[in-house]
Structures are given as structure tokens and as C-alpha cells.
Design an enzyme around this catalytic site. Sequence first.
Site: not given
Length: 81
Positions: A6, A9
Site C-alpha cells: 500500500c 501506508c
Amino acid sequence: FHAEGCGPCKMVSPILKSLKEEMGVSIKLIKIDVDKNQEIAAKYQIRGLPTLMIFKEGKLLWRQSGVVPIENLRAEVNKYL
């Protein structure tokens, strides 16, 4: 809540690290990989990544998905200290 692949993230990780360095033992950070912990991700109905949450004494007080600027995150954490 995060996942290895991600992009957002990866952007929020240094923000959380800086916040932890600032606040020290006042806060505890826990990273949960949704791919390795699908049951808990389902329990909290995680739909977007990253999802940040603030708990106090086991009670969920705040949650937001996406990258949160450190100023906003600091303000939210300070509300509950």
C-alpha cells in the site's frame, strides 16, 4: 491498519514514527497488517488503507482512513490524552 504493498501506508509510516518520537510513552502505536490479520480487519470493517484509530482504555474514540498530516494527527491524539 496497513498492507505491505500500500503506497499511502508507506507515506503514513514516517508520520507515525515522528509522532511516537514526539509523544514518547504517552502513546502506544500498533501496526496491523490486514493481509495477515483478516479477522481483526473484518471486525473493525476496514475498507480503506491506511486506517488510523485512536483507542483509550479499549474504547474506539476516533478513526480515519487515508494519509493524515502530522499536525492533524497530533491534534486528535492530544484531545484524548
